[in-house]
Design a protein around this motif. Structure first.
Motif, PDB file in Angstrom:
ATOM      1  N   LYS A   1       0.829  -1.221   0.000  1.00  0.00           N
ATOM      2  CA  LYS A   1       0.000   0.000   0.000  1.00  0.00           C
ATOM      3  C   LYS A   1       0.854   1.259   0.000  1.00  0.00           C
ATOM      4  O   LYS A   1       0.519   2.242   0.667  1.00  0.00           O
ATOM      5  CB  LYS A   1      -0.978  -0.012   1.181  1.00  0.00           C
TER       6      LYS A   1
ATOM      7  N   ASN B   1      -5.279  -7.863   6.624  1.00  0.00           N
ATOM      8  CA  ASN B   1      -5.511  -6.671   5.797  1.00  0.00           C
ATOM      9  C   ASN B   1      -4.256  -6.022   5.210  1.00  0.00           C
ATOM     10  O   ASN B   1      -4.311  -4.885   4.747  1.00  0.00           O
ATOM     11  CB  ASN B   1      -6.289  -5.611   6.607  1.00  0.00           C
ATOM     12  N   VAL B   2      -3.131  -6.708   5.232  1.00  0.00           N
ATOM     13  CA  VAL B   2      -1.919  -6.094   4.675  1.00  0.00           C
ATOM     14  C   VAL B   2      -1.705  -6.438   3.189  1.00  0.00           C
ATOM     15  O   VAL B   2      -0.737  -5.985   2.587  1.00  0.00           O
ATOM     16  CB  VAL B   2      -0.648  -6.479   5.489  1.00  0.00           C
ATOM     17  N   GLY B   3      -2.612  -7.248   2.620  1.00  0.00           N
ATOM     18  CA  GLY B   3      -2.505  -7.531   1.185  1.00  0.00           C
ATOM     19  C   GLY B   3      -2.069  -8.942   0.838  1.00  0.00           C
ATOM     20  O   GLY B   3      -1.758  -9.233  -0.325  1.00  0.00           O
ATOM     21  N   LYS B   4      -2.106  -9.860   1.816  1.00  0.00           N
ATOM     22  CA  LYS B   4      -1.618 -11.216   1.566  1.00  0.00           C
ATOM     23  C   LYS B   4      -2.426 -11.910   0.469  1.00  0.00           C
ATOM     24  O   LYS B   4      -1.863 -12.457  -0.472  1.00  0.00           O
ATOM     25  CB  LYS B   4      -1.694 -12.069   2.858  1.00  0.00           C
ATOM     26  N   SER B   5      -3.782 -11.875   0.613  1.00  0.00           N
ATOM     27  CA  SER B   5      -4.603 -12.584  -0.382  1.00  0.00           C
ATOM     28  C   SER B   5      -4.497 -11.908  -1.734  1.00  0.00           C
ATOM     29  O   SER B   5      -4.478 -12.595  -2.771  1.00  0.00           O
ATOM     30  CB  SER B   5      -6.072 -12.623   0.014  1.00  0.00           C
ATOM     31  N   THR B   6      -4.443 -10.589  -1.734  1.00  0.00           N
ATOM     32  CA  THR B   6      -4.306  -9.875  -3.008  1.00  0.00           C
ATOM     33  C   THR B   6      -3.066 -10.382  -3.737  1.00  0.00           C
ATOM     34  O   THR B   6      -3.119 -10.729  -4.923  1.00  0.00           O
ATOM     35  CB  THR B   6      -4.159  -8.351  -2.748  1.00  0.00           C
TER      36      THR B   6
ATOM     37  N   ASN C   1       2.980  -1.232  -4.485  1.00  0.00           N
ATOM     38  CA  ASN C   1       1.536  -1.046  -4.585  1.00  0.00           C
ATOM     39  C   ASN C   1       0.990  -2.320  -5.210  1.00  0.00           C
ATOM     40  O   ASN C   1       1.211  -2.577  -6.393  1.00  0.00           O
ATOM     41  CB  ASN C   1       1.244   0.175  -5.465  1.00  0.00           C
ATOM     42  N   LEU C   2       0.303  -3.115  -4.415  1.00  0.00           N
ATOM     43  CA  LEU C   2      -0.157  -4.414  -4.933  1.00  0.00           C
ATOM     44  C   LEU C   2      -1.309  -4.281  -5.918  1.00  0.00           C
ATOM     45  O   LEU C   2      -1.745  -5.272  -6.502  1.00  0.00           O
ATOM     46  CB  LEU C   2      -0.547  -5.343  -3.784  1.00  0.00           C
ATOM     47  N   LYS C   3      -1.826  -3.063  -6.083  1.00  0.00           N
ATOM     48  CA  LYS C   3      -2.858  -2.875  -7.113  1.00  0.00           C
ATOM     49  C   LYS C   3      -2.205  -2.833  -8.499  1.00  0.00           C
ATOM     50  O   LYS C   3      -2.881  -2.861  -9.514  1.00  0.00           O
ATOM     51  CB  LYS C   3      -3.610  -1.561  -6.880  1.00  0.00           C
TER      52      LYS C   3
ATOM     53  N   ASP D   1       1.100   3.285  -2.205  1.00  0.00           N
ATOM     54  CA  ASP D   1       0.303   4.354  -2.834  1.00  0.00           C
ATOM     55  C   ASP D   1      -0.560   5.092  -1.808  1.00  0.00           C
ATOM     56  O   ASP D   1      -1.012   6.204  -2.065  1.00  0.00           O
ATOM     57  CB  ASP D   1      -0.597   3.761  -3.927  1.00  0.00           C
ATOM     58  N   MET D   2      -0.803   4.460  -0.634  1.00  0.00           N
ATOM     59  CA  MET D   2      -1.664   5.098   0.378  1.00  0.00           C
ATOM     60  C   MET D   2      -0.845   5.744   1.489  1.00  0.00           C
ATOM     61  O   MET D   2      -1.403   6.349   2.407  1.00  0.00           O
ATOM     62  CB  MET D   2      -2.607   4.049   0.984  1.00  0.00           C
TER      63      MET D   2
END
Ligand code: G4P
Length: 288
Positions: free
Chosen positions: A60, A130-135, A86-88, A62-63
């Motif tokens: 994240k 919520n840190v982006g593991k599944s993403t 940025n995992l997006k 980007d945030m």
């Protein structure tokens, strides 16, 4: 997102599961949230993973505040391999894989020098909620992966997926509990969405966030809410609630400002980053 209430039994179970997987992996990819990298690090990870090679990934980015993230990268670089992403943006995933290759280059070369066949690196993703593991895992899995079938040491309930010619990953992440030890940390991880916000008194969290933003990011408050807070004014809190309610046309309840709605709106905008890039801590906060 459903969040786990962590009890000692859950922690032991998580620890056990991770220790099992550690036996068959080469590297741990530890995800932390760039907005609060210290607060979003699991307190016991060093004990759990021992000396296993590790890459810390600040997600994240980007945030988060770019300048503060740079301080965190410098800070962690003193002891670890670290990246921010940025995992997006799927292009950034390669940076993570490439860095793992670099970290393990010598190990792999030594294995081959001893006559072992070239093999894929195997990694596990870890982090608090919520840190982006599944993403991270799901995007790699949907774009690149093939399931690699049964492997020695890997039980049927876990699957290893191949996401590059020389890179494999457990398809489920290790979910770790967050730090609980102090109030500031609890507030930071509530603000980044890693624990439910309503575990804490919401008005305390609102006051904390508003004070912090007034001191560190007054421009963001001005831009998003046309709000300038004077913390020396003893009525600043009530004025802030009234101002946001009026600005966003939140209906009063029996003539009173609907404080809960104002807080809900504010926290959701904090969570999804619409207020702007914010870092909730810098390396000066680290005590240990
Ligand atoms: P977890 O498995 O560690 O619990 O985290 P997860 O991947 O579910 O990610 C939590 C939320 O954070 C998701 O948003 C995800 O899209 C978002 N996210 C992860 N990494 C990044 C990043 O680097 N930048 C940004 N901007 N967001 C990131 P969500 O709203 O819950 O889901 P979705 O609607 O985006 O899918």
């Amino acid at each position: 997102m459903a969040q786990i209430q962590w009890y000692p039994g859950h922690m032991q179970k998580a620890k056990r599961e991770i220790s099992e997987k550690l036996k068959v992996i080469d590297i741990v990819i530890e995800l932390v949230d760039a907005r609060a990298p210290y607060s979003s690090k699991n307190p016991m990870l060093n004990d759990i993973i021992n000396n296993k090679p590790r890459l810390i990934v600040l997600t994240k980015k980007d945030m988060a505040d770019e300048i503060v993230s740079k301080l965190w990268l410098d800070y962690y670089q003193q002891h670890y391999y670290v990246l921010s992403v940025n995992l997006k943006n799927f292009n950034e995933y390669q940076k993570i894989i490439e860095q793992c290759r670099v970290i393990l280059k010598d190990k792999m070369a030594k294995e081959q020098a001893r006559g072992m066949k070239p093999r894929a690196i195997r990694a596990m993703v870890l982090g608090i909620p919520n840190v982006g593991k599944s993403t991270f895992i799901n995007k790699l899995a949907s774009r690149k992966a093939t399931v690699t079938g049964n492997k020695p040491g890997v039980t049927k309930s876990q699957q290893i997926i191949r996401v590059a010619k020389d890179f494999e990953l457990f398809d489920t992440p290790g979910v770790l509990w967050p730090k609980f030890e102090d109030e500031r940390i609890a507030k930071n991880i509530a603000l980044i969405g890693s624990i439910k916000q309503d575990i804490l008194p919401l008005d305390d969290l609102f006051i904390y966030a508003m004070q912090y933003l007034t001191i560190h990011y007054p421009k963001l408050l001005e831009n998003r809410y046309q709000l300038t807070i004077d913390l020396n004014d003893e009525d600043w809190l009530i004025k802030t609630f009234d101002h946001i309610a009026k600005l966003r046309k939140i209906k009063p309840i029996r003539g009173e400002t609907d404080y809960d709605r104002v807080m809900q709106l504010f926290f959701s905008e904090i969570n999804n980053g619409t207020i702007g890039p914010i870092s909730w801590e810098d390396p000066l906060c680290v005590k240990d």
